[in-house]
Motif scaffolding. Structure first.
Motif, PDB file in Angstrom:
ATOM      1  N   ARG A  33       0.857  -1.155  -0.141  1.00  0.00           N
ATOM      2  CA  ARG A  33      -0.028  -0.146   0.139  1.00  0.00           C
ATOM      3  C   ARG A  33       0.815   1.243   0.051  1.00  0.00           C
ATOM      4  O   ARG A  33       1.949   1.182   0.608  1.00  0.00           O
ATOM      5  CB  ARG A  33      -0.947  -0.081   1.248  1.00  0.00           C
ATOM      6  N   ALA A  49      -3.491  10.874   1.917  1.00  0.00           N
ATOM      7  CA  ALA A  49      -4.127  10.000   0.933  1.00  0.00           C
ATOM      8  C   ALA A  49      -3.392   8.528   1.063  1.00  0.00           C
ATOM      9  O   ALA A  49      -2.264   8.484   1.285  1.00  0.00           O
ATOM     10  CB  ALA A  49      -4.268  10.332  -0.521  1.00  0.00           C
ATOM     11  N   SER A  50      -3.984   7.726   0.680  1.00  0.00           N
ATOM     12  CA  SER A  50      -3.418   6.296   0.401  1.00  0.00           C
ATOM     13  C   SER A  50      -4.217   5.439  -0.756  1.00  0.00           C
ATOM     14  O   SER A  50      -5.281   5.727  -0.939  1.00  0.00           O
ATOM     15  CB  SER A  50      -3.679   5.551   1.812  1.00  0.00           C
ATOM     16  N   ILE A  51      -3.261   4.575  -1.168  1.00  0.00           N
ATOM     17  CA  ILE A  51      -4.122   3.763  -2.212  1.00  0.00           C
ATOM     18  C   ILE A  51      -3.566   2.357  -2.092  1.00  0.00           C
ATOM     19  O   ILE A  51      -2.411   2.170  -1.797  1.00  0.00           O
ATOM     20  CB  ILE A  51      -3.455   4.351  -3.697  1.00  0.00           C
ATOM     21  N   ALA A  58      -8.733   4.085  -2.974  1.00  0.00           N
ATOM     22  CA  ALA A  58      -8.303   5.032  -2.589  1.00  0.00           C
ATOM     23  C   ALA A  58      -8.863   5.657  -1.280  1.00  0.00           C
ATOM     24  O   ALA A  58     -10.218   5.632  -1.235  1.00  0.00           O
ATOM     25  CB  ALA A  58      -8.010   6.417  -3.601  1.00  0.00           C
ATOM     26  N   TYR A  60      -8.914   9.203   1.560  1.00  0.00           N
ATOM     27  CA  TYR A  60      -8.246  10.582   1.583  1.00  0.00           C
ATOM     28  C   TYR A  60      -8.791  10.995   3.050  1.00  0.00           C
ATOM     29  O   TYR A  60      -9.757  10.592   3.500  1.00  0.00           O
ATOM     30  CB  TYR A  60      -9.262  11.351   0.364  1.00  0.00           C
ATOM     31  N   THR A  69      -6.116  13.766  -5.867  1.00  0.00           N
ATOM     32  CA  THR A  69      -6.301  12.525  -6.203  1.00  0.00           C
ATOM     33  C   THR A  69      -4.856  11.817  -6.363  1.00  0.00           C
ATOM     34  O   THR A  69      -3.726  12.160  -6.536  1.00  0.00           O
ATOM     35  CB  THR A  69      -6.581  12.592  -7.805  1.00  0.00           C
ATOM     36  N   ILE A  70      -4.954  10.533  -5.585  1.00  0.00           N
ATOM     37  CA  ILE A  70      -4.057   9.577  -5.438  1.00  0.00           C
ATOM     38  C   ILE A  70      -4.003   8.618  -6.554  1.00  0.00           C
ATOM     39  O   ILE A  70      -5.155   8.055  -6.776  1.00  0.00           O
ATOM     40  CB  ILE A  70      -3.631   8.952  -4.078  1.00  0.00           C
ATOM     41  N   SER A  71      -2.937   8.042  -7.386  1.00  0.00           N
ATOM     42  CA  SER A  71      -2.980   7.134  -8.159  1.00  0.00           C
ATOM     43  C   SER A  71      -1.408   6.419  -8.422  1.00  0.00           C
ATOM     44  O   SER A  71      -0.606   6.966  -7.493  1.00  0.00           O
ATOM     45  CB  SER A  71      -3.247   7.629  -9.612  1.00  0.00           C
TER      46      SER A  71
END
Length: 123
Positions: A33, A49-51, A58, A60, A69-71
């Motif tokens: 992660r 944030a985490s993905i 995701a 936030y 926005t996390i990607s």
């Protein structure tokens, strides 16, 4: 030897956008992660944030939801953070981090950390 290297920080004005990148070396990237945290002077490090590992879920912080926005691109061993509608309160050093656990908001769950990149929003 694990390295997480952030880039993309800088100085922008209120309302502007900025994109951060973090490339990971020395680990099996898709097994972790990834998260972004930030810290400003006098404050504790806070979750941004985490993905998840596959990149399809995701999480936030309330303060950034709808703006950030996390990607991730597992083929490039890279995680991104797109930041929009930036506010002075977003000024901080931003860190990327990698975790084998499933507690996205919990900083101690992240085993590896980057050096940080400074993001400054001026008004």
């Amino acid at each position: 030897q694990v390295q997480l290297v952030e880039s993309g920080g800088g100085l922008v004005q209120v309302g502007d956008s900025l994109s951060l990148s973090c490339i990971a070396r020395g680990l099996s990237f898709s097994g972790y992660r990834m998260g972004w945290f930030r810290q400003s002077p006098g404050k504790s490090r806070e979750f941004v944030a985490s993905i998840n590992r596959s990149g399809d879920l995701a999480t936030y912080a309330d303060s950034v939801t709808g703006r950030f926005t996390i990607s991730r691109d597992n083929a490039k061993n890279t995680v991104y953070l797109q930041m929009m509608s930036l506010k002075p309160e977003d000024t901080a050093v931003y860190y990327c981090a990698a975790s084998v656990e499933s507690t996205p908001r919990f900083a101690p769950s992240y085993e590896y950390w980057g050096q940080g990149t400074q993001v400054t929003i001026s008004s």
